[in-house]
Design an enzyme around this catalytic site. Structure first.
Site, mmCIF file in Angstrom:
data_model
loop_
_atom_site.group_PDB
_atom_site.id
_atom_site.type_symbol
_atom_site.label_atom_id
_atom_site.label_comp_id
_atom_site.label_asym_id
_atom_site.label_seq_id
_atom_site.Cartn_x
_atom_site.Cartn_y
_atom_site.Cartn_z
ATOM 1 C CG ASP A 1 -2.173 0.684 1.151
ATOM 2 O OD1 ASP A 1 -2.696 0.750 0.034
ATOM 3 O OD2 ASP A 1 -2.684 1.164 2.174
ATOM 4 C CE1 TYR B 1 5.986 3.937 4.036
ATOM 5 C CE2 TYR B 1 6.938 5.007 2.110
ATOM 6 C CZ TYR B 1 7.036 4.105 3.148
ATOM 7 O OH TYR B 1 8.186 3.369 3.303
ATOM 8 C CG PHE C 1 9.514 -0.601 0.914
ATOM 9 C CD1 PHE C 1 9.095 -0.895 2.208
ATOM 10 C CD2 PHE C 1 9.383 -1.579 -0.061
ATOM 11 C CE1 PHE C 1 8.562 -2.139 2.524
ATOM 12 C CE2 PHE C 1 8.847 -2.827 0.247
ATOM 13 C CZ PHE C 1 8.445 -3.105 1.546
ATOM 14 C CG HIS D 1 6.814 -6.218 5.554
ATOM 15 N ND1 HIS D 1 7.072 -5.007 6.166
ATOM 16 C CD2 HIS D 1 6.219 -5.933 4.372
ATOM 17 C CE1 HIS D 1 6.644 -4.036 5.380
ATOM 18 N NE2 HIS D 1 6.126 -4.562 4.284
#
Length: 225
Positions: free
Chosen positions: A66, A68, A79, A189
């Site tokens: 998703d 930010y 990221f 993760h």
């Protein structure tokens, strides 16, 4: 919708843009804007991953989930955050692993990963938009069908790509990848909730470069400005 992406991707994905699910995405986003909803990333950056990493230059895929959902963060690369925004916790953990793996120190106040994208690292979120301060708010509007198609296209039409899958969600995409032609690296993760359960020590950055060099492909310079 302004589909701002490098031309090679427009050719590869042209059939997707005319499919009903993609038209539903466009309609949904237009409706959100009419309702004065704030959406991230900004419209011109929704397809930034495709704009920065041409299909014919693609060497590596990093899969996120998703964008930010905070102001000024998302800019279409998983990221990564825009200039001037401190790196979020998951990215800090990525930096820690890079330093441990290849000895490259990372900047404490810099989180823009465009340099990686421009070297052939497709930094792809499964969902390309999100409503401000509402994580996963656009997870059901059709984006996953689009990004699954992207992964499948890469798998079908390229060879020797390194797919980096961090966490359960990303690892579910493994079924879309032909592992007789490509490489898959899996780990936990990098989130603070799971990084110490198998992300730290995964050495995916050096392993990726080893796999590229084995094919005679120039490795990624993971060092950031």
């Amino acid at each position: 919708m302004d589909i701002k992406m490098e031309q090679s991707w427009k050719e590869v994905l042209k059939q997707e843009f005319s499919k009903p699910y993609f038209q539903q995405i466009v309609t949904f986003l237009k409706t959100e804007k009419l309702q004065k909803k704030i959406i991230y990333p900004p419209g011109s950056l929704i397809f930034n991953a495709f704009d920065q990493t041409p299909f014919h230059h693609l060497k590596v895929v990093i899969l996120g989930q998703d964008p930010y959902h905070g102001a000024g963060q998302a800019h279409g690369l998983c990221f990564s955050v825009q200039d001037g925004v401190p790196p979020p916790p998951s990215l800090i953990n990525i930096y820690k692993e890079i330093e441990s793996d290849i000895g490259v120190g990372m900047p404490a106040r810099y989180g823009n990963l465009t340099k990686w994208a421009q070297q052939g690292v497709l930094m792809l979120n499964a969902f390309l938009t999100v409503r401000a301060n509402e994580p996963a708010s656009h997870s059901k509007i059709g984006w996953e069908e689009f990004t699954n198609s992207v992964i499948k296209k890469i798998s079908d039409e390229k060879k020797g790509v390194v797919f980096i899958l961090w966490g359960k969600f990303a690892q579910e995409k493994q079924v879309l990848i032909d592992e007789t032609k490509h490489y898959v690296l899996k780990a936990a993760h990098p989130s603070p909730f799971s990084a110490d359960k198998g992300f730290f020590g995964c050495r995916h950055f050096s392993k990726t470069n080893e796999l590229l060099m084995k094919q005679g492909i120039e490795p990624i310079d993971w060092k950031l400005p």
